[in-house]
Design an enzyme around this catalytic site. Structure first.
Site, PDB file in Angstrom:
ATOM      1  CB  CYS A  85       9.148  -2.676   0.980  1.00 31.11           C
ATOM      2  SG  CYS A  85       9.293  -2.116  -0.745  1.00 31.11           S
ATOM      3  CG  HIS A 110       4.303  -2.907   0.615  1.00 36.18           C
ATOM      4  ND1 HIS A 110       4.846  -1.975   1.469  1.00 36.18           N
ATOM      5  CD2 HIS A 110       4.961  -2.758  -0.560  1.00 36.18           C
ATOM      6  CE1 HIS A 110       5.778  -1.283   0.841  1.00 36.18           C
ATOM      7  NE2 HIS A 110       5.871  -1.739  -0.391  1.00 36.18           N
ATOM      8  CD  GLU A 168       2.563  -2.179   4.225  1.00 42.73           C
ATOM      9  OE1 GLU A 168       3.192  -1.384   3.503  1.00 42.73           O
ATOM     10  OE2 GLU A 168       3.009  -3.292   4.564  1.00 42.73           O
TER      11      GLU A 168
END
Length: 226
Positions: free
Chosen positions: A102, A206, A208
């Site tokens: 990001c 992202h 994650e």
């Protein structure tokens, strides 16, 4: 070039803490992917979160996360003692695998154009500009979007021709050299979803937050040998 760790020495991945937030979810995802990979190949991997330049220099792989404004993240990085020098030595001089996530990807740019011009690391030429709102798109760009690789890259090879991944951002990386763009998504036109050069990789999404596909990308990064 730093020698690879021996099979009996855990490989160390350092997630850089420079006050940019979102560290716990990144750490948990990397720990989960590393544990699964360790079980498959029998090799130990350690994941740490650190703001210490010495630990960053010692690591075998580097992750630069980031959420929020480019200028604030750049200021945090610049005021972290010795961190930029350690990152530059490891990623540029020693060519260790590097992943920016990001705003961590955006900081690779020459500059960010949010509330004036803020210098970036300038590892990949380009500038970070505001996304334009439209009748069919809101700012920030938030949610799932389809990512399409624009060239081969080992970290994306397992994902096929397209994959849905999770985004949260209001600015995008306008890459100077098209060859440095590794993947795009559509949001009022083609937007860089990933940039790559040599051992340096940045992703706007992202991993994650991207469930199974995100874990596959983290797994591939942990196995990547540029």
């Amino acid at each position: 070039m730093t020698a690879a760790p021996s099979p009996s020495t855990p490989e160390l991945t350092a997630i850089v803490d420079y006050g940019a937030g979102n560290l716990r979810s990144v750490q948990k995802s990397f720990e989960r992917a590393a544990a699964a990979l360790d079980a498959r190949d029998g090799r130990a991997r350690d994941i740490i979160v650190t703001r210490e330049a010495a630990a960053i220099a010692r690591a075998d792989r580097l992750v630069l996360p980031g959420v929020g404004a480019f200028a604030a993240c750049a200021a945090g990085l610049n005021t972290a003692p010795g961190v930029i020098d350690a990152l530059r030595q490891s990623a540029i001089d020693e060519r260790k695998p590097f992943l920016g996530i990001c705003v961590g990807m955006q900081l690779l740019a020459t500059c960010g154009l949010e509330f004036g011009e803020t210098p970036g690391l300038d590892w990949i030429g380009g500038s970070v500009k505001r996304l334009e709102a439209g009748p069919d798109r809101r700012i920030p760009h938030m949610g799932w979007n389809t990512v399409i690789p624009t060239r081969a890259h080992p970290v994306f090879d397992a994902l096929g021709d397209a994959v849905d991944l999770y985004f949260v951002h209001s600015f995008y990386f306008d890459v100077e050299n098209a060859e440095d763009c590794a993947a795009v998504c559509a949001y009022g036109g083609a937007v860089a979803a990933a940039v790559a050069r040599d051992n340096i990789l940045g992703v706007q999404f992202h991993p994650e937050k991207s469930q199974a596909a995100g874990l596959e990308i983290i797994d591939a990064f942990l196995r990547w040998t540029p």
